[in-house]
Design a protein around this motif. Structure first.
Motif, PDB file in Angstrom:
ATOM      1  N   MET A 135       0.854  -1.195   0.000  1.00  0.00           N
ATOM      2  CA  MET A 135       0.000   0.000   0.000  1.00  0.00           C
ATOM      3  C   MET A 135       0.888   1.244   0.000  1.00  0.00           C
ATOM      4  SD  MET A 135      -3.027   1.112   2.649  1.00  0.00           S
ATOM      5  CE  MET A 135      -4.018  -0.303   2.179  1.00  0.00           C
ATOM      6  N   GLU A 136       0.564   2.200  -0.825  1.00  0.00           N
ATOM      7  CA  GLU A 136       1.385   3.404  -0.943  1.00  0.00           C
ATOM      8  C   GLU A 136       1.090   4.371   0.201  1.00  0.00           C
ATOM      9  OE1 GLU A 136       2.634   6.752  -4.281  1.00  0.00           O
ATOM     10  OE2 GLU A 136       1.139   5.218  -4.731  1.00  0.00           O
ATOM     11  N   LEU A 137       2.144   4.973   0.738  1.00  0.00           N
ATOM     12  CA  LEU A 137       2.003   5.926   1.837  1.00  0.00           C
ATOM     13  C   LEU A 137       1.615   7.305   1.317  1.00  0.00           C
ATOM     14  CD1 LEU A 137       5.164   4.962   3.928  1.00  0.00           C
ATOM     15  CD2 LEU A 137       2.800   4.294   4.363  1.00  0.00           C
ATOM     16  N   SER A 138       1.153   8.148   2.232  1.00  0.00           N
ATOM     17  CA  SER A 138       0.741   9.498   1.850  1.00  0.00           C
ATOM     18  C   SER A 138       1.936  10.334   1.420  1.00  0.00           C
ATOM     19  CB  SER A 138       0.038  10.190   3.027  1.00  0.00           C
ATOM     20  OG  SER A 138       0.966  10.459   4.066  1.00  0.00           O
ATOM     21  N   ASN A 139       1.685  11.301   0.574  1.00  0.00           N
ATOM     22  CA  ASN A 139       2.749  12.182   0.089  1.00  0.00           C
ATOM     23  C   ASN A 139       3.379  12.968   1.224  1.00  0.00           C
ATOM     24  OD1 ASN A 139       2.448  11.380  -2.567  1.00  0.00           O
ATOM     25  ND2 ASN A 139       0.917  12.946  -3.017  1.00  0.00           N
ATOM     26  N   ARG A 140       2.546  13.353   2.218  1.00  0.00           N
ATOM     27  CA  ARG A 140       3.080  14.180   3.306  1.00  0.00           C
ATOM     28  C   ARG A 140       4.125  13.421   4.122  1.00  0.00           C
ATOM     29  NH1 ARG A 140      -1.897  12.641   5.433  1.00  0.00           N
ATOM     30  NH2 ARG A 140      -2.981  14.276   4.302  1.00  0.00           N
ATOM     31  N   VAL A 141       3.909  12.126   4.289  1.00  0.00           N
ATOM     32  CA  VAL A 141       4.862  11.329   5.050  1.00  0.00           C
ATOM     33  C   VAL A 141       6.140  11.085   4.249  1.00  0.00           C
ATOM     34  CG1 VAL A 141       5.262   9.058   6.070  1.00  0.00           C
ATOM     35  CG2 VAL A 141       3.122  10.249   6.510  1.00  0.00           C
ATOM     36  N   LYS A 142       6.013  11.016   2.953  1.00  0.00           N
ATOM     37  CA  LYS A 142       7.174  10.779   2.097  1.00  0.00           C
ATOM     38  C   LYS A 142       8.177  11.925   2.153  1.00  0.00           C
ATOM     39  CE  LYS A 142       4.720   7.929  -1.280  1.00  0.00           C
ATOM     40  NZ  LYS A 142       4.222   7.864  -2.679  1.00  0.00           N
ATOM     41  N   THR A 143       7.710  13.109   2.522  1.00  0.00           N
ATOM     42  CA  THR A 143       8.612  14.268   2.562  1.00  0.00           C
ATOM     43  C   THR A 143       9.441  14.323   3.843  1.00  0.00           C
ATOM     44  OG1 THR A 143       7.037  15.778   3.655  1.00  0.00           O
ATOM     45  CG2 THR A 143       6.908  15.598   1.248  1.00  0.00           C
ATOM     46  N   LEU A 144       9.088  13.493   4.831  1.00  0.00           N
ATOM     47  CA  LEU A 144       9.753  13.586   6.124  1.00  0.00           C
ATOM     48  C   LEU A 144      11.202  13.133   6.057  1.00  0.00           C
ATOM     49  CD1 LEU A 144       7.071  12.272   8.655  1.00  0.00           C
ATOM     50  CD2 LEU A 144       7.827  14.615   8.321  1.00  0.00           C
ATOM     51  N   THR A 145      12.055  13.851   6.790  1.00  0.00           N
ATOM     52  CA  THR A 145      13.450  13.467   6.950  1.00  0.00           C
ATOM     53  C   THR A 145      13.619  12.846   8.326  1.00  0.00           C
ATOM     54  OG1 THR A 145      14.140  15.331   5.583  1.00  0.00           O
ATOM     55  CG2 THR A 145      15.823  14.307   6.960  1.00  0.00           C
ATOM     56  N   PRO A 146      14.185  11.652   8.420  1.00  0.00           N
ATOM     57  CA  PRO A 146      14.356  11.018   9.734  1.00  0.00           C
ATOM     58  C   PRO A 146      15.182  11.897  10.668  1.00  0.00           C
ATOM     59  CG  PRO A 146      14.800   9.458   7.975  1.00  0.00           C
ATOM     60  CD  PRO A 146      14.666  10.800   7.331  1.00  0.00           C
TER      61      PRO A 146
END
Length: 394
Positions: free
Chosen positions: A1-12
């Motif tokens: 399942m693909e994650l939301s775009n907003r979460v993809k932008t996060l830097t650990p």
């Protein structure tokens, strides 16, 4: 399942990453000295522990109002009056699950897509990520080392656009430990008033100051600035209560009401027992806080001296918090590494000293180290760093 775009932008989080790697080495039996922690090594004072125990025994373990219990709000209001001379009412206070959650909730209720928040660098790692999660844009402004890492009014003026919603001021600062004077805050405040932008004043380290200069909240300077400011604070650093997760925001009734409404759908309320513990923290004197502050001041004085003896390392001396943020650019160059990140990784592997690279704070030439461990360990850590630098000199 693909994650939301907003979460993809996060830097650990670079802080958590280095801490995890150091822990793995420790678990493998290595003698690691971790200088990445962002929490005091003192236990929570006993009178606060006793208050939490009493709360449990008295059955104060149920839901509370979303914005916090009334007694704690009143204690926070009293604290603001005593420490800053500022008067607030209950509708201007929200108690949150840590100061981090106060910031997160604030950005969620404040920002629309493409709204801008000015973030001086070096910055605390979560500011830009939280802004992006609220669909805003963090606009970075380099607070230069030659200016003690402080944002200037001219820089602020030149960065404000039609999309600017707010600016973050963190004093004392994580990661640099710098502190703005009243005059410097007044000058920045005048720019904010001129352009009608909100001031987010992160004051979580206000009790940990190592100078005769007092902590000043920008909201103290004038009624206009008070109305334009949301103060973020909590008991995590001041009372060694990081795990209790109690913070708060104070300011505009409209903003605080919106934050409370959002909190009611996200956390329901901060943990009831932790709220009663925080109430005890603000209902007693600061004697235990002062003991911890004095210990940190002693560690700062000695560690700063040792650090400045390392070739290729320079450092702006902090006035608050519990971090040193030295510039290691020349040491890295002398040692033949391509970046500070590579240097930090090699230092951990070879000498088992964990530092946090400054790239995570928007300052790639620096590293952050916390002086929240014993002086003996700090001295050993600095000796290991010095040995590493000397060993790798080209």
């Amino acid at each position: 399942m693909e994650l939301s775009n907003r979460v993809k932008t996060l830097t650990p989080s670079s802080t958590l990453a280095i801490t995890a790697k150091a822990k793995a080495l420790k678990d493998a039996g290595h003698n690691v000295i971790g200088l990445g922690a962002g929490e005091p090594d003192f236990n929570t004072p006993s009178y606060i522990l006793d208050a939490a125990t009493s709360a449990m025994q008295e059955g104060l373990t149920k839901y509370t109002p979303a914005g916090g219990i009334v007694d704690l709000k009143d204690a926070i209001i009293n604290k603001m009056k005593q420490d800053q001379g500022l008067a607030y009412n209950r509708n201007q206070v929200i108690v949150t699950t840590g100061a981090k959650h106060a910031l997160y909730t604030l950005f969620q209720v404040l920002l629309n897509p493409a709204d801008e928040v000015i973030v001086p660098t070096p910055y605390w790692v979560s500011y830009p990520e939280q802004i992006k999660l609220a669909q805003g844009n963090p606009i970075f402004v380099e607070a230069e080392e030659k200016n003690q890492f402080k944002l200037t009014p001219a820089q602020l003026e030149n960065t404000i656009s039609a999309k600017t919603k707010a600016v973050i001021i963190n004093s004392p600062s994580n990661p640099t430990g710098i502190m703005y004077s009243k005059e410097e805050l007044k000058a920045l405040g005048e720019v904010c008033l001129k352009h009608n932008i909100l001031i987010i004043s992160d004051e979580i380290y206000e009790k940990l100051i190592y100078t005769d200069d007092p902590h000043v909240s920008i909201a103290e300077i004038s009624n206009q600035l008070k109305e334009q400011t949301i103060i973020i604070n909590g008991v995590s650093k001041s009372h060694s209560m990081t795990g209790w997760r109690i913070g708060y925001a104070i300011g505009s009734e409209t903003i605080i009401k919106a934050m409370t409404n959002l909190a009611s759908h996200s956390t329901s309320n901060p943990t009831s027992i932790a709220q009663y513990a925080a109430l005890a923290a603000y209902s007693k004197g600061d004697e235990q806080v002062e003991k911890m502050r004095d210990a940190f001041q002693d560690r700062l004085t000695k560690t700063y001296e040792w650090l400045c003896e390392i070739p290729g390392v320079t450092c702006v001396k902090p006035k608050g918090a519990f971090y040193l943020f030295p510039n290691v650019k020349e040491a890295v160059k002398m040692n033949g590494f391509n970046s500070v990140n590579d240097w930090v990784e090699a230092l951990l592997e070879e000498e088992k000293v964990a530092l946090v690279p400054g790239s995570g704070f928007g300052a790639p030439d620096n590293v952050r180290l916390s002086y929240v461990i014993s002086l003996d360990q700090l001295e050993e850590a600095i000796n290991r760093i010095k040995r590493f630098v000397m060993k790798h000199q080209l």
